[in-house]
Design an enzyme around this catalytic site. Structure first.
Site, mmCIF file in Angstrom:
data_model
loop_
_atom_site.group_PDB
_atom_site.id
_atom_site.type_symbol
_atom_site.label_atom_id
_atom_site.label_comp_id
_atom_site.label_asym_id
_atom_site.label_seq_id
_atom_site.Cartn_x
_atom_site.Cartn_y
_atom_site.Cartn_z
ATOM 1 C CB SER A 185 -0.208 -8.107 -1.102
ATOM 2 O OG SER A 185 -1.013 -8.913 -0.264
ATOM 3 C CE LYS B 208 -4.012 -2.173 0.285
ATOM 4 N NZ LYS B 208 -5.033 -2.089 -0.778
ATOM 5 C CD GLU C 97 -10.100 3.712 0.584
ATOM 6 O OE1 GLU C 97 -10.038 4.952 0.416
ATOM 7 O OE2 GLU C 97 -9.333 2.911 0.012
HETATM 8 C C1 LIG Z 1 -1.727 -6.964 2.593
HETATM 9 C C2 LIG Z 1 -2.845 -6.668 1.665
HETATM 10 N N1 LIG Z 1 -2.953 -7.358 0.537
HETATM 11 C C3 LIG Z 1 -3.939 -7.136 -0.349
HETATM 12 C C4 LIG Z 1 -4.919 -6.205 -0.100
HETATM 13 C C5 LIG Z 1 -6.015 -6.044 -1.108
HETATM 14 O O1 LIG Z 1 -5.959 -4.850 -1.837
HETATM 15 P P1 LIG Z 1 -5.573 -4.828 -3.354
HETATM 16 O O2 LIG Z 1 -6.415 -5.811 -4.064
HETATM 17 O O3 LIG Z 1 -5.853 -3.433 -3.753
HETATM 18 O O4 LIG Z 1 -4.126 -5.156 -3.477
HETATM 19 C C6 LIG Z 1 -4.855 -5.442 1.074
HETATM 20 C C7 LIG Z 1 -5.874 -4.427 1.363
HETATM 21 O O5 LIG Z 1 -6.024 -3.895 2.405
HETATM 22 C C8 LIG Z 1 -3.785 -5.684 1.968
HETATM 23 O O6 LIG Z 1 -3.686 -4.989 3.113
#
Ligand SMILES: Cc1ncc(COP(=O)(O)O)c(C=O)c1O
Lengths: 407, 281
Positions: free
Chosen positions: A390, A98, A120
């Site tokens: 992620s 993020k 948000e």
């Molecule tokens: C660690 C992590 N992975 C994935 C996501 C999902 O978001 P996005 O699909 O935008 O990557 C989030 C959302 O809060 C997250 O905190």
């Protein structure tokens, strides 16, 4: 990248922000001029070397980029794949992808003369990343968060407050991510003149899906270089999809770099929650129909009257009834495969990564990990997979413990 | 095709006024118009039909029928609460039900010269049921037009293609933040009237109205000959009177919906608003 781009026919949004039929800007008139200003400011920033330099310097020295590409051999053995390369967004400052986006958007806010930012948040990762970037750049910050998510993600709530942000509880609907987006948008309509809305995923009205993708494509851009350095060509690339920012950031550079024939299999893991045959799910591609919510047209879980449904997932970051418009388009074009993953499957994969590699992943990322055994079966034991982790799982330990994992 | 033809002949047989259901006649009374917003199905279906008749009798020149929706991006707490209550009390209430309600009022408004009716709905219910189907039902039911707060002119083409041939008015909004280019677009593409949002923000009462309104109305008029009505935040007869001095219409929503559960109190309030608005200009 630019020589390779010629081979690909992939295009992003048209000038009105449509990816095929998806996207657009379906918003109250009050914010249309602000979106137009944002689009112009973003376009200008993208051709300004000073912006690129400041952004890249912060990503390197502050976020810790490039994030490592780690070959996870014990995991590969456990899931019967030839090799699994983990793109370690969990090692970024603040623990998730993020921050790539929030640094970019907060820099944009500063260029546009806005001293106050709002966001948000679902899991709290985007909220923490926004509060962090705002602290770094001396901006005032308010974060909208559903009351249920505040309960699930107490650690991140405290972190945001430590970082000087105001956390505004949203007690509507199920008190989760979609309610927080609605509250943030309503607030933005009110304070649009002095406030920059830092949107956390590749969704919302144009130009947000494109802006967020451009700030997240660093994931895929780096991975291409890192794989090339090792002479590795992946057969499949996997990421989890909430709104879709880490996934589009991972996939997009590959879509640009490859013709359709030599594009690796791209796979997005969406949250099935308690299962596709239950009402407690977040699988908008598998179960949704195209519709408008939060200012854009895309696949949406909705009732027969067109009301958005409440989504459910064990993971607060995937708990969203829609999906970013570029993903809807990639789905229709057959360029990316979207696969639903249940809470239980994600929990198994979560524990597996902890035990095989000593890495505690975010429960969102565990949804992507859960697809590895299926991919092994489909692609065979020599297949090579790139997977974006992620985020890290510190924020999730309470939820995972409640689910009985590791005890 | 044949069902549309049936609908059309049914409309011909109906009361003559529904043959010209456009919204602009609300502004042809020689005084500023009072535009009343009501939430369909709130506090329940029967009482919302009564409320339509009450506000018509109390002097409303145009009625906006609000369609309950669970993700009302442009609405404040009063309207959001009423929408949720409508959906709960009726075990589901949406665009189809709101059109039926409006049609029932048009067919039996309880007075000779009833005000025209517009629907205020978010876009997704229209997309869900199909723009053409919805436009046809609105036409057949005698609805004069629509206001769709999350459909700016830029993305309105699909809707306008089905609304225009049916003579349904589509009202676009302008805001204090609108640039001349935006004002011109809204002015050009609106029919019936132009909706000027008094302030940045969502619907809801305001104790003080913004001093930008007069300037905004003036700026809109440079781009359109349509009537300009001002809404968002108007809470008292005194404020309504002030707006009536500068605009062709005054739109009151939350302050009426707040009283919609008590028909008597609501009617007294609407009569006071009508007196204030009609005595101006
Ligand atoms: C660690 C992590 N992975 C994935 C996501 C999902 O978001 P996005 O699909 O935008 O990557 C989030 C959302 O809060 C997250 O905190």
């Amino acid at each position: 990248m630019s020589e390779q781009a010629r081979e690909s026919s992939y295009r992003g949004a048209d000038s009105r922000g449509f990816f095929g039929p998806y996207g657009g800007a379906y918003v109250p008139e009050t914010v249309v001029p602000a979106l137009q200003e944002l689009e112009a400011a973003f376009a200008k920033s993208q051709t300004d070397p000073a912006f690129a330099e400041e952004y890249e310097t912060l990503l390197r020295d502050y976020v810790g980029r490039p994030s490592p590409l780690y070959r996870a051999d014990r995991l590969a053995e456990a899931v019967r794949l030839g090799a699994v390369y983990l793109k370690r967004e969990d090692l970024n400052h603040t623990g998730a992808h993020k921050i790539n986006n929030t640094i970019g958007q907060c820099l944009l806010a500063r260029r546009m003369g806005k001293k106050r930012v709002i966001a948000e948040t679902g899991a709290g990762q985007h909220g923490v990343a926004t509060a962090t970037a705002a602290a770094l750049l001396g901006q005032e910050c308010a974060v909208f968060m559903g009351v249920e998510d505040i309960r699930r993600q107490a650690l991140n709530v405290y972190k945001m407050r430590l970082l000087g942000a105001e956390v505004i509880p949203v007690d509507e609907g199920t008190g989760t991510l979609a309610d927080a987006v609605t509250a943030a948008m309503r607030h933005w309509v009110e304070r649009v003149r002095d406030t920059f809305y830092v949107l956390g995923s590749a969704l919302g009205p144009h130009p947000y899906p494109t802006i967020v993708r451009e700030f997240q494509r660093v994931i895929g851009d780096e991975a291409i270089v890192q794989l090339a350095e090792r002479g590795v060509r992946p057969d499949a690339i996997v990421a989890c999809v909430g709104g879709g920012s880490n996934a589009i950031g991972t996939f997009y550079p590959f879509l640009l770099a490859s013709s359709a024939e030599d594009l690796p299999l791209l796979v997005g893991a969406e949250a099935a929650g308690k299962g596709l045959d239950t009402s407690e799910t977040g699988a908008s591609i598998a179960l949704g129909d195209p519709g408008v919510m939060h200012g854009f047209f895309s696949y949406l879980l909705q009732d027969e009257r067109g009301n958005p449904l409440e989504a459910y997932s064990i993971s607060a970051g995937l708990d969203y009834p829609g999906i970013g418009p570029e993903h809807a388009y990639l789905h229709d074009e057959g360029l990316v495969r979207y696969v639903p993953v249940t809470d239980d499957e994600a929990l198994v994969a979560f524990e597996q990564l902890c035990r095989t590699e000593g890495i505690i992943p975010a429960i969102e990322s565990a949804h992507a990990l859960a697809l590895l055994p299926q991919l092994a079966e489909e692609l065979g034991p020599d297949a090579i997979v790139l997977l974006t982790v992620s985020g890290r799982g510190d924020k999730d330990v309470d939820v995972v413990r409640e689910a009985g994992i590791g005890e | 095709m044949s069902s549309a033809d049936d609908d059309r002949s049914a409309a011909r047989r109906g009361p003559s006024r529904s043959d010209t259901p456009g919204l602009s006649r609300a502004f042809a009374h020689g005084h500023p118009a009072l535009v009343v917003y009501l939430m369909a199905g709130y506090p329940d279906r029967g009482r919302s039909l009564e409320a339509l008749r009450e506000v018509a009798a109390a002097g409303a020149d145009l009625i906006e029928v609000g369609v309950p929706y669970s993700d009302a991006l442009a609405d404040g707490p009063v309207i959001v609460r009423a929408a949720n209550e409508s959906m709960r009390a009726n075990d589901g209430f949406g665009l189809t039900e709101a059109i039926e309600l409006a049609a029932q009022f048009v067919a039996d408004p309880g007075l000779d010269e009833p005000p025209p009716v517009a629907l205020m709905t978010y876009l997704n219910p229209i997309l869900r049921l199909g723009p053409e189907v919805i436009a046809e039902r609105m036409r057949a039911g005698g609805v004069g037009g629509v206001i769709i707060p999350d459909m700016p002119p830029d993305v309105a083409e699909e809707w306008l293609c089905v609304a225009r041939p049916r003579h349904l008015d589509t009202v676009f909004l302008v805001a204090p933040t609108s640039t001349p280019e935006r004002l011109s677009k809204a002015g050009e593409m609106s029919s019936g009237f132009v909706y000027a949002v008094s302030t940045t923000g969502v619907t809801g009462e305001r104790s003080e109205l913004s001093d930008e309104i007069e300037a905004l109305v003036g700026r809109v008029r440079a781009f359109t000959t349509l009537p300009v009505a001002v809404g968002f935040g108007v809470s008292t007869p005194k404020q309504a009177e002030a707006i009536a001095g500068i605009a062709d219409g005054v739109i009151v929503g939350s302050a009426i919906v707040k009283r919609q559960h008590d028909l008597e109190e609501m009617a007294i309030f609407v009569r006071a608003l009508a007196d204030a608005v009609h005595s101006t200009g």
